[in-house]
Design a protein around this motif. Structure first.
Motif, PDB file in Angstrom:
ATOM      1  N   MET A  33       0.852  -1.177   0.000  1.00 17.79           N
ATOM      2  CA  MET A  33       0.000   0.000   0.000  1.00 17.79           C
ATOM      3  C   MET A  33       0.894   1.235   0.000  1.00 17.79           C
ATOM      4  O   MET A  33       2.068   1.150   0.363  1.00 17.79           O
ATOM      5  N   THR A  49       6.007   3.735   1.165  1.00 19.68           N
ATOM      6  CA  THR A  49       5.471   2.474   0.664  1.00 19.68           C
ATOM      7  C   THR A  49       5.329   1.538   1.856  1.00 19.68           C
ATOM      8  O   THR A  49       6.285   1.326   2.610  1.00 19.68           O
ATOM      9  N   SER A  95      -3.295   4.318  -1.199  1.00 21.89           N
ATOM     10  CA  SER A  95      -3.655   3.440  -2.304  1.00 21.89           C
ATOM     11  C   SER A  95      -3.207   2.027  -1.972  1.00 21.89           C
ATOM     12  O   SER A  95      -2.301   1.819  -1.150  1.00 21.89           O
ATOM     13  N   ARG A  97      -2.143  -1.634  -3.914  1.00 22.12           N
ATOM     14  CA  ARG A  97      -1.788  -2.214  -5.200  1.00 22.12           C
ATOM     15  C   ARG A  97      -2.473  -3.564  -5.373  1.00 22.12           C
ATOM     16  O   ARG A  97      -2.336  -4.457  -4.559  1.00 22.12           O
ATOM     17  N   ASN A 104      -0.665  -4.361 -12.109  1.00 18.82           N
ATOM     18  CA  ASN A 104      -0.417  -3.858 -10.753  1.00 18.82           C
ATOM     19  C   ASN A 104      -0.968  -2.455 -10.555  1.00 18.82           C
ATOM     20  O   ASN A 104      -0.241  -1.504 -10.287  1.00 18.82           O
ATOM     21  N   GLN A 106      -2.822   0.655  -8.882  1.00 19.04           N
ATOM     22  CA  GLN A 106      -3.065   1.205  -7.554  1.00 19.04           C
ATOM     23  C   GLN A 106      -4.494   1.763  -7.517  1.00 19.04           C
ATOM     24  O   GLN A 106      -4.858   2.604  -8.335  1.00 19.04           O
TER      25      GLN A 106
ATOM     26  N   ARG B  95       4.680   4.235 -13.986  1.00 18.37           N
ATOM     27  CA  ARG B  95       5.360   3.287 -13.109  1.00 18.37           C
ATOM     28  C   ARG B  95       6.537   2.720 -13.886  1.00 18.37           C
ATOM     29  O   ARG B  95       6.377   2.191 -14.980  1.00 18.37           O
ATOM     30  N   SER B 101       6.554  -0.711  -7.877  1.00 21.11           N
ATOM     31  CA  SER B 101       5.223  -0.233  -8.298  1.00 21.11           C
ATOM     32  C   SER B 101       4.942   1.205  -7.924  1.00 21.11           C
ATOM     33  O   SER B 101       3.801   1.639  -7.949  1.00 21.11           O
ATOM     34  N   LYS B 102       5.953   1.981  -7.576  1.00 19.34           N
ATOM     35  CA  LYS B 102       5.713   3.385  -7.236  1.00 19.34           C
ATOM     36  C   LYS B 102       5.279   4.149  -8.480  1.00 19.34           C
ATOM     37  O   LYS B 102       5.753   3.912  -9.584  1.00 19.34           O
TER      38      LYS B 102
END
Lengths: 117, 115
Positions: A33, A49, A95, A97, A104, A106, B95, B101-102
């Protein structure tokens, strides 16, 4: 789609108190998240993160002792703003994921407006 | 350098017309993903559409389509048949590989749909 719930949507607190914000993925599991902060009329700024079962990874310039993140389950992450001050007043949005092949995506909560008096 | 650039701070479109919101990106990765989100005045971020760098076809989701031009590094959002409810901020995001995954967001475009 996917549903992410964020609570509370709005909070006012006195300077020096702590505030906890919850972020839940309601219909999917999220090992990862994210917590963002958004100032008025600006874009989202990633704060950290949140990884289930491990320590959060904070972005440069974000005080980890001030913004405590806990991701104790696959559906819940919490952000605690400790000893809040007026400069912490902002819109915080999380958010989650959702893993889906290479996508993937978000999915975001509705956000929390924090006002520190 | 900005990773995501949205050059239109504000756009107006008449109801039922189509509108294109611009987004250019900068990356040296071969594998990346591009996203568009809508943020109404209520503040929630609504996922609209996704385009993978290896996807050969432009993504479409209902009235939303993504005009992906890889060589130009652009990922413009096209909204067809605009509705009053489309009035909102729109953010383009990227991304990159190896970033857990940022997402990196652009500065957004405020779209106003008029009668």
């Amino acid at each position: 789609g996917a549903v992410v719930s964020q609570h509370p949507s709005w909070v006012i607190c006195k300077s020096g108190t702590s505030v906890k914000i919850e972020c839940r993925s309601l219909d999917f599991q999220a090992t990862t998240m994210f917590w963002y902060r958004q100032f008025p009329k600006q874009s989202l700024m990633l704060m950290a993160t949140s990884n289930e079962g491990s320590k959060a990874t904070y972005e440069q310039g974000v005080e980890k002792d001030k913004f405590l993140i806990n991701h104790a389950s696959l559906t819940l992450s919490t952000l605690t703003v400790t000893s809040a001050h007026p400069e912490d007043s902002s819109f915080y949005i999380c958010s989650a994921r959702k893993a889906s092949g290479s996508k993937n995506i978000q999915y975001f909560g509705a956000g929390t407006r924090l006002s520190v008096l | 350098a900005q990773k995501i650039t949205q050059t239109q701070p504000g756009m107006f479109v008449q109801e039922k017309e189509a509108v294109t919101l611009d987004c250019t990106y900068d990356t040296s990765d071969q594998s990346y993903g591009l996203f568009w989100y809508k943020q109404p005045s209520s503040g929630e971020m609504i996922f609209l559409i996704y385009q993978g760098s290896y996807d050969e076809q432009n993504a479409t989701e209902g009235r939303y389509s993504l005009n992906f031009q890889k060589a130009r590094k652009s990922a413009n959002l096209v909204i067809s048949a605009s509705q009053l409810g489309d009035s909102a901020m729109y953010f383009c995001a990227m991304r990159e590989a190896g970033t857990a995954s940022k997402l990196t967001f652009g500065t957004g475009t405020r779209l106003q749909v008029t009668l």
